[in-house]
Design an enzyme around this catalytic site. Structure first.
Site, PDB file in Angstrom:
ATOM      1  N   ARG A 237       6.714  37.839  42.096  1.00 25.09           N
ATOM      2  CA  ARG A 237       5.502  37.068  42.251  1.00 25.09           C
ATOM      3  C   ARG A 237       5.804  35.830  43.085  1.00 25.09           C
ATOM      4  NH1 ARG A 237       3.358  40.938  41.250  1.00 25.09           N
ATOM      5  NH2 ARG A 237       1.689  41.448  39.769  1.00 25.09           N
ATOM      6  N   GLU A 266      -2.084  33.951  48.646  1.00 26.94           N
ATOM      7  CA  GLU A 266      -2.255  35.202  49.384  1.00 26.94           C
ATOM      8  C   GLU A 266      -3.701  35.320  49.835  1.00 26.94           C
ATOM      9  OE1 GLU A 266      -0.848  38.316  46.790  1.00 26.94           O
ATOM     10  OE2 GLU A 266       1.214  37.586  46.837  1.00 26.94           O
ATOM     11  N   HIS A 285       2.014  42.049  49.979  1.00 31.17           N
ATOM     12  CA  HIS A 285       1.948  42.476  48.572  1.00 31.17           C
ATOM     13  C   HIS A 285       1.738  43.992  48.453  1.00 31.17           C
ATOM     14  CE1 HIS A 285       1.062  40.626  44.380  1.00 31.17           C
ATOM     15  NE2 HIS A 285       1.576  41.836  44.248  1.00 31.17           N
TER      16      HIS A 285
END
Length: 311
Positions: A237, A266, A285
């Site tokens: 993360r 993000e 991601h």
């Protein structure tokens, strides 16, 4: 059709969506994660919600719900879900534990291989134009025999360890949540001290959730402990690895390279700290998202939600 209403706010395999739609009233709109007011309205009488990592499942979103029983997470990280609130409301949360572990493991080993070879995979334009930069590219290193340090030996960390050993790597790990007698330590060197792992590893791969204890876990001091020529991979993360410290280490040559799939914000801003760094692989991601893993994750959550609503 079985009684029950399901709302899906992010992308899911179409076959799994159809399986749910055949049995339940199902609303599938992947863009709902960007329309929280509309999503909240749909949840007022919904029995289940299925999300990935962009939908913020919290008291604000769920304030109007009257009968929600379950939240399915198309992945394993739960930072976007207020677990305490869900628990207090009697809402069960189902992550897809293990369903995308193989995809993440392949990403880690692949990027480690690429980073250890230096600029070898970045010469396409030169070679196509008739240049022959062979002398510059012959110092790349093999992955066999290198030590992979895994921070967090959960299902994804274990899959990564197994694949790394299969390509000839040695593996060490740090995970204070696992006692010394756990089966996960078989064929893995256990480091109770994270600093010792950082010093011992040619490549470090991060696999822990973002909680208070893990924020900035890999900071400038720990990055500086890594051996010359080491590489760092973060598929956990954003926030676990300090982004500014990592960018600085790459620019100074303190690290040979890094791969980052997760970020504090993000998408990244256009002027992010990573702009202009050549020895860096950035991906949006997607380490755990492949055509195959999306099917596995989607069907696992579809089955879990269907089972809960029929209970």
């Amino acid at each position: 059709m079985t009684s029950g209403k399901i709302v899906i706010s992010e992308f899911m395999d179409e076959g799994a969506v159809q399986r749910l739609a055949a049995a339940f009233e199902t609303t599938y709109r992947p863009g709902l994660c960007e329309q929280p007011d509309e999503l909240a309205a749909l949840l007022a009488d919904a029995d289940a919600l299925i999300v990935r990592n962009r939908t913020q499942v919290n008291a604000t979103l769920l304030a109007r719900q009257t009968r929600l029983k379950a939240v399915g997470r198309l992945g394993v990280g739960l930072e976007n879900i207020d677990l305490a609130y869900c628990r207090a409301q009697g809402v069960d949360v189902f992550p897809a534990i293990g369903a995308n572990a193989g995809a993440v493991a392949e990403y880690v080993v692949c990027t480690a291989m690429m980073l250890l070879r230096g600029d070898a995979y970045l010469a396409t334009g030169e070679v196509a134009a008739g240049a022959w930069p062979r002398p510059r590219l012959v110092a790349g290193r093999e992955i066999a025999g290198k030590m992979l340090g895994i921070v967090g030996l959960g299902s994804v960390g274990r899959a990564t360890a197994a694949l790394a050993r299969a390509v000839g790597m040695r593996v060490c790990a740090h995970d204070p949540a696992l006692d010394a007698g756990h089966d996960a330590w078989r064929d893995v060197v256990r480091h109770a001290d994270l600093d010792a792992l950082m010093r011992a590893s040619d490549a470090v791969s991060v696999h822990v959730p973002l909680v208070d204890a893990t924020r900035d876990l890999i900071d400038a001091r720990r990055i500086a402990l890594m051996p010359p020529g080491a590489v760092l991979i973060n598929v956990a993360r954003g926030g676990v690895v300090n982004e500014a410290a990592l960018a600085d280490a790459l620019r100074r040559g303190g690290l040979a390279g890094a791969a980052v799939d997760v970020f504090e914000n993000e998408p990244l801003p256009a002027d992010s700290v990573f702009a202009g760094i050549p020895n860096l692989i950035l991906t949006p991601h997607i380490a755990g998202v492949t055509a195959e893993s999306n099917v596995r994750v989607s069907y696992a959550i579809a089955d879990a939600i269907a089972h809960r609503l029929r209970a």
